[in-house]
Write a protein that holds these residues in place. Structure first.
Motif, PDB file in Angstrom:
ATOM      1  N   HIS A 166      43.796  36.906  30.421  1.00 17.57           N
ATOM      2  CA  HIS A 166      44.439  37.494  29.250  1.00 17.57           C
ATOM      3  C   HIS A 166      43.637  38.673  28.712  1.00 17.57           C
ATOM      4  CE1 HIS A 166      41.851  36.636  25.783  1.00 17.57           C
ATOM      5  NE2 HIS A 166      42.797  37.154  25.037  1.00 17.57           N
ATOM      6  N   ALA A 167      42.340  38.738  29.046  1.00 19.83           N
ATOM      7  CA  ALA A 167      41.517  39.845  28.564  1.00 19.83           C
ATOM      8  C   ALA A 167      41.950  41.190  29.148  1.00 19.83           C
ATOM      9  CB  ALA A 167      40.045  39.587  28.890  1.00 19.83           C
ATOM     10  N   LEU A 168      42.654  41.183  30.275  1.00 19.47           N
ATOM     11  CA  LEU A 168      43.111  42.434  30.880  1.00 19.47           C
ATOM     12  C   LEU A 168      44.190  43.117  30.043  1.00 19.47           C
ATOM     13  CD1 LEU A 168      43.131  41.340  34.630  1.00 19.47           C
ATOM     14  CD2 LEU A 168      41.421  42.740  33.454  1.00 19.47           C
ATOM     15  N   PRO A 169      45.304  42.458  29.677  1.00 19.13           N
ATOM     16  CA  PRO A 169      46.275  43.141  28.813  1.00 19.13           C
ATOM     17  C   PRO A 169      45.755  43.398  27.407  1.00 19.13           C
ATOM     18  CG  PRO A 169      46.938  40.864  29.154  1.00 19.13           C
ATOM     19  CD  PRO A 169      45.821  41.133  30.106  1.00 19.13           C
ATOM     20  N   GLU A 170      44.736  42.632  26.958  1.00 21.21           N
ATOM     21  CA  GLU A 170      44.180  42.872  25.634  1.00 21.21           C
ATOM     22  C   GLU A 170      43.491  44.228  25.551  1.00 21.21           C
ATOM     23  OE1 GLU A 170      44.378  41.495  22.791  1.00 21.21           O
ATOM     24  OE2 GLU A 170      45.618  39.801  23.415  1.00 21.21           O
ATOM     25  N   LEU A 171      43.064  44.773  26.682  1.00 21.81           N
ATOM     26  CA  LEU A 171      42.508  46.117  26.675  1.00 21.81           C
ATOM     27  C   LEU A 171      43.542  47.137  26.198  1.00 21.81           C
ATOM     28  CD1 LEU A 171      40.543  46.105  30.059  1.00 21.81           C
ATOM     29  CD2 LEU A 171      39.618  45.771  27.757  1.00 21.81           C
ATOM     30  N   TYR A 172      44.805  46.888  26.519  1.00 20.11           N
ATOM     31  CA  TYR A 172      45.889  47.759  26.062  1.00 20.11           C
ATOM     32  C   TYR A 172      46.261  47.464  24.611  1.00 20.11           C
ATOM     33  CZ  TYR A 172      50.626  49.586  25.541  1.00 20.11           C
ATOM     34  OH  TYR A 172      51.749  50.227  25.068  1.00 20.11           O
ATOM     35  N   PHE A 173      46.349  46.176  24.273  1.00 20.16           N
ATOM     36  CA  PHE A 173      46.745  45.809  22.916  1.00 20.16           C
ATOM     37  C   PHE A 173      45.716  46.268  21.883  1.00 20.16           C
ATOM     38  CE2 PHE A 173      49.086  42.071  24.992  1.00 20.16           C
ATOM     39  CZ  PHE A 173      50.235  42.834  25.117  1.00 20.16           C
ATOM     40  N   GLN A 174      44.435  46.191  22.233  1.00 20.29           N
ATOM     41  CA  GLN A 174      43.376  46.587  21.315  1.00 20.29           C
ATOM     42  C   GLN A 174      43.087  48.090  21.331  1.00 20.29           C
ATOM     43  OE1 GLN A 174      41.884  44.614  19.139  1.00 20.29           O
ATOM     44  NE2 GLN A 174      42.996  42.792  19.820  1.00 20.29           N
ATOM     45  N   LYS A 175      43.787  48.839  22.176  1.00 23.62           N
ATOM     46  CA  LYS A 175      43.613  50.295  22.276  1.00 23.62           C
ATOM     47  C   LYS A 175      42.152  50.663  22.543  1.00 23.62           C
ATOM     48  CE  LYS A 175      47.537  51.284  19.251  1.00 23.62           C
ATOM     49  NZ  LYS A 175      47.996  51.968  17.998  1.00 23.62           N
ATOM     50  N   VAL A 176      41.599  50.039  23.567  1.00 20.78           N
ATOM     51  CA  VAL A 176      40.209  50.293  23.928  1.00 20.78           C
ATOM     52  C   VAL A 176      40.085  51.702  24.494  1.00 20.78           C
ATOM     53  CG1 VAL A 176      38.280  49.518  25.379  1.00 20.78           C
ATOM     54  CG2 VAL A 176      39.831  47.848  24.351  1.00 20.78           C
ATOM     55  N   ARG A 177      39.020  52.390  24.123  1.00 17.95           N
ATOM     56  CA  ARG A 177      38.806  53.742  24.621  1.00 17.95           C
ATOM     57  C   ARG A 177      38.562  53.747  26.125  1.00 17.95           C
ATOM     58  NH1 ARG A 177      34.109  56.065  20.933  1.00 17.95           N
ATOM     59  NH2 ARG A 177      33.194  54.101  21.686  1.00 17.95           N
ATOM     60  N   LYS A 178      38.900  54.863  26.766  1.00 16.82           N
ATOM     61  CA  LYS A 178      38.783  54.944  28.226  1.00 16.82           C
ATOM     62  C   LYS A 178      37.351  54.775  28.694  1.00 16.82           C
ATOM     63  CE  LYS A 178      42.854  57.856  28.964  1.00 16.82           C
ATOM     64  NZ  LYS A 178      43.368  59.134  29.512  1.00 16.82           N
ATOM     65  N   GLU A 179      36.391  55.308  27.948  1.00 17.96           N
ATOM     66  CA  GLU A 179      35.003  55.175  28.373  1.00 17.96           C
ATOM     67  C   GLU A 179      34.473  53.755  28.228  1.00 17.96           C
ATOM     68  OE1 GLU A 179      35.189  57.136  24.250  1.00 17.96           O
ATOM     69  OE2 GLU A 179      36.161  57.327  26.209  1.00 17.96           O
ATOM     70  N   GLU A 180      35.169  52.917  27.425  1.00 13.52           N
ATOM     71  CA  GLU A 180      34.746  51.535  27.258  1.00 13.52           C
ATOM     72  C   GLU A 180      35.382  50.597  28.284  1.00 13.52           C
ATOM     73  OE1 GLU A 180      32.684  49.933  25.153  1.00 13.52           O
ATOM     74  OE2 GLU A 180      31.942  51.818  24.308  1.00 13.52           O
ATOM     75  N   ILE A 181      36.439  51.045  28.958  1.00 14.31           N
ATOM     76  CA  ILE A 181      37.156  50.163  29.883  1.00 14.31           C
ATOM     77  C   ILE A 181      36.288  49.709  31.054  1.00 14.31           C
ATOM     78  CG2 ILE A 181      39.070  50.098  31.531  1.00 14.31           C
ATOM     79  CD1 ILE A 181      40.746  51.648  29.571  1.00 14.31           C
ATOM     80  N   PRO A 182      35.504  50.588  31.732  1.00 12.96           N
ATOM     81  CA  PRO A 182      34.660  50.089  32.834  1.00 12.96           C
ATOM     82  C   PRO A 182      33.688  48.994  32.405  1.00 12.96           C
ATOM     83  CG  PRO A 182      34.811  52.477  32.921  1.00 12.96           C
ATOM     84  CD  PRO A 182      35.430  52.066  31.631  1.00 12.96           C
ATOM     85  N   ARG A 183      33.099  49.140  31.211  1.00 13.93           N
ATOM     86  CA  ARG A 183      32.178  48.105  30.742  1.00 13.93           C
ATOM     87  C   ARG A 183      32.911  46.789  30.476  1.00 13.93           C
ATOM     88  NH1 ARG A 183      30.505  45.938  26.020  1.00 13.93           N
ATOM     89  NH2 ARG A 183      32.019  47.220  24.870  1.00 13.93           N
ATOM     90  N   GLN A 184      34.119  46.896  29.911  1.00 16.98           N
ATOM     91  CA  GLN A 184      34.898  45.700  29.647  1.00 16.98           C
ATOM     92  C   GLN A 184      35.315  45.006  30.949  1.00 16.98           C
ATOM     93  OE1 GLN A 184      35.598  44.313  26.798  1.00 16.98           O
ATOM     94  NE2 GLN A 184      35.189  45.840  25.246  1.00 16.98           N
ATOM     95  N   LEU A 185      35.740  45.801  31.930  1.00 12.47           N
ATOM     96  CA  LEU A 185      36.131  45.219  33.211  1.00 12.47           C
ATOM     97  C   LEU A 185      34.945  44.566  33.909  1.00 12.47           C
ATOM     98  CD1 LEU A 185      38.532  47.967  34.605  1.00 12.47           C
ATOM     99  CD2 LEU A 185      39.146  45.758  33.625  1.00 12.47           C
ATOM    100  N   GLN A 186      33.785  45.171  33.784  1.00 15.67           N
ATOM    101  CA  GLN A 186      32.592  44.576  34.384  1.00 15.67           C
ATOM    102  C   GLN A 186      32.264  43.244  33.734  1.00 15.67           C
ATOM    103  OE1 GLN A 186      29.082  46.964  33.974  1.00 15.67           O
ATOM    104  NE2 GLN A 186      27.850  45.692  35.321  1.00 15.67           N
ATOM    105  N   TYR A 187      32.449  43.172  32.429  1.00 19.96           N
ATOM    106  CA  TYR A 187      32.179  41.913  31.740  1.00 19.96           C
ATOM    107  C   TYR A 187      33.223  40.855  32.090  1.00 19.96           C
ATOM    108  CZ  TYR A 187      30.927  38.728  27.967  1.00 19.96           C
ATOM    109  OH  TYR A 187      30.551  37.619  27.250  1.00 19.96           O
ATOM    110  N   ILE A 188      34.495  41.273  32.176  1.00 12.85           N
ATOM    111  CA  ILE A 188      35.552  40.314  32.482  1.00 12.85           C
ATOM    112  C   ILE A 188      35.387  39.736  33.885  1.00 12.85           C
ATOM    113  CG2 ILE A 188      38.048  40.101  32.861  1.00 12.85           C
ATOM    114  CD1 ILE A 188      38.405  42.187  30.639  1.00 12.85           C
ATOM    115  N   SER A 189      35.050  40.607  34.835  1.00 12.03           N
ATOM    116  CA  SER A 189      34.947  40.193  36.238  1.00 12.03           C
ATOM    117  C   SER A 189      33.530  39.830  36.631  1.00 12.03           C
ATOM    118  CB  SER A 189      35.449  41.325  37.140  1.00 12.03           C
ATOM    119  OG  SER A 189      34.676  42.492  36.940  1.00 12.03           O
ATOM    120  N   HIS A 190      32.709  39.424  35.649  1.00 12.86           N
ATOM    121  CA  HIS A 190      31.330  39.063  35.982  1.00 12.86           C
ATOM    122  C   HIS A 190      31.320  37.808  36.843  1.00 12.86           C
ATOM    123  CE1 HIS A 190      32.132  36.415  32.606  1.00 12.86           C
ATOM    124  NE2 HIS A 190      31.131  35.661  33.000  1.00 12.86           N
ATOM    125  N   VAL A 191      30.320  37.727  37.705  1.00 12.46           N
ATOM    126  CA  VAL A 191      30.256  36.646  38.678  1.00 12.46           C
ATOM    127  C   VAL A 191      29.691  35.394  38.023  1.00 12.46           C
ATOM    128  CG1 VAL A 191      29.288  35.903  40.878  1.00 12.46           C
ATOM    129  CG2 VAL A 191      29.905  38.296  40.532  1.00 12.46           C
TER     130      VAL A 191
END
Length: 340
Positions: free
Chosen positions: A151-176
């Motif tokens: 659910h954290a993936l569509p929340e990036l759109y709902f929360q209007k996350v800035r483009k420069e913050e998206i790679p960091r968010q994706l790295q955190y979401i897909s952490h091993v």
């Protein structure tokens, strides 16, 4: 994502109240049903399969609604009082959401560890491998974990996350998550979520008042402790426990992956993951130390500029605005010069 605002409140159990809040009432009933599912009656064992994705999809939508509830009824009210900047407001909301999730998940996983007996009998973490039959609360826990991180993936759109913050968010979401087997994974997730919760609590306190630095020191100790316990537990469970298990070999149908090559690969991945996390931790601490030193130097320069200069005095008095004044504050009389 947020719910619509209500400009007028009505008495409880009135017709207008039911019409206005019918969605929240039905949602509350769904939450009570989900909480009741966490406590099973009869002991029933379950397996996992492709049909579980339908359940994950259902919990996926429930998680989005819960995210909106936390945002509107808790975080938005706090943000209106703090008056943070836009960047700090975004990070505060992120830490607030993750604090709630980590708190619920850590308490829930700790409850499962106690009820299943894994906490007081560590050997049960690798005994009777492969662990393909799961009790309901264990399977329910893992399904909700998958639903939350999806659910954290569509929340990036709902929360209007800035483009420069998206790679960091994706790295955190897909952490091993270094989990091998269902039982060991419960312990590792519990430790990881406790450590992450400490970091986000410290960051929220820091955003409210930048003088709150002690919480980061407490989190640093918990972080290093979590890394050491994770490495120790994985070597104990995978390197020694599974190596002595009776079921040695590779069997896709039974879910058995207990081979020497797979065990060594898993341990290597765990070591690399923990080393990467420690490297990020060291870089974070060094950055904090540099910022602290820079702040201390700036304060010293500002204090030096504010220090009053000593007053220059001579035998007649002292200078003030280019005029010589006597000790009693009166200007000395000018000497008369005789004309030639």
């Amino acid at each position: 994502m947020a719910f619509r605002r209500r400009n007028k409140s009505y008495p409880f159990f009135s017709q207008e109240f039911l019409i206005q809040n019918h969605a929240d009432i039905v949602f509350s009933l769904v939450i009570f049903i989900l909480i009741g599912l966490m406590f099973e009656g009869e002991v029933t064992l379950y397996q996992y399969g492709w049909r579980d994705w339908a359940t994950i999809l259902f919990y996926f939508f429930i998680t989005i609604i819960l995210h909106a509830v936390v945002q509107e009824y808790i975080l938005d009210k706090v943000n209106r009082r703090l008056h943070l900047s836009k960047s700090k407001n975004t990070k505060f909301n992120e830490s607030g959401q993750l604090c709630v999730f980590h708190l619920v998940s850590s308490v829930w996983s700790f409850y499962i560890l106690i009820t299943e007996g894994y906490l007081f009998h560590p050997s049960s973490l690798w005994e009777n491998y492969p662990h393909v039959h799961l009790r309901f609360q264990v399977k329910f826990f893992y399904l909700t974990q998958l639903a939350y991180w999806l659910h954290a993936l569509p929340e990036l759109y709902f929360q209007k996350v800035r483009k420069e913050e998206i790679p960091r968010q994706l790295q955190y979401i897909s952490h091993v998550q270094a989990t091998v087997g269902i039982r060991v994974g419960l312990v590792l997730l519990c430790l990881q979520y406790l450590s992450e919760m400490g970091f986000h609590i410290a960051r929220m306190f820091y955003f409210t008042d930048e003088s709150h630095q002690k919480m980061f020191d407490v989190w640093a100790v918990c972080f290093v402790f979590t890394r050491m316990v994770t490495l120790t537990l994985m070597f104990l469970a995978v390197g020694f426990g599974l190596a002595r298990a009776e079921n040695q070999g590779l069997d896709w149908d039974l879910g058995n992956f207990n081979t020497v090559l797979i065990r060594m690969t898993v341990l290597l991945l765990v070591c690399l993951t923990q080393s990467w996390l420690l490297w990020k931790f060291i870089r974070f601490q060094l950055r904090r130390w540099r910022e602290f030193r820079h702040e201390q130097a700036s304060r010293k320069r500002a204090a030096a500029k504010q220090t009053p200069r000593p007053v220059k005095r001579d035998s007649l008095g002292h200078h003030e605005n280019g005029v010589i004044k006597a000790e009693n504050g009166a200007s000395p009389r000018p000497k008369k010069i005789k004309a030639p």
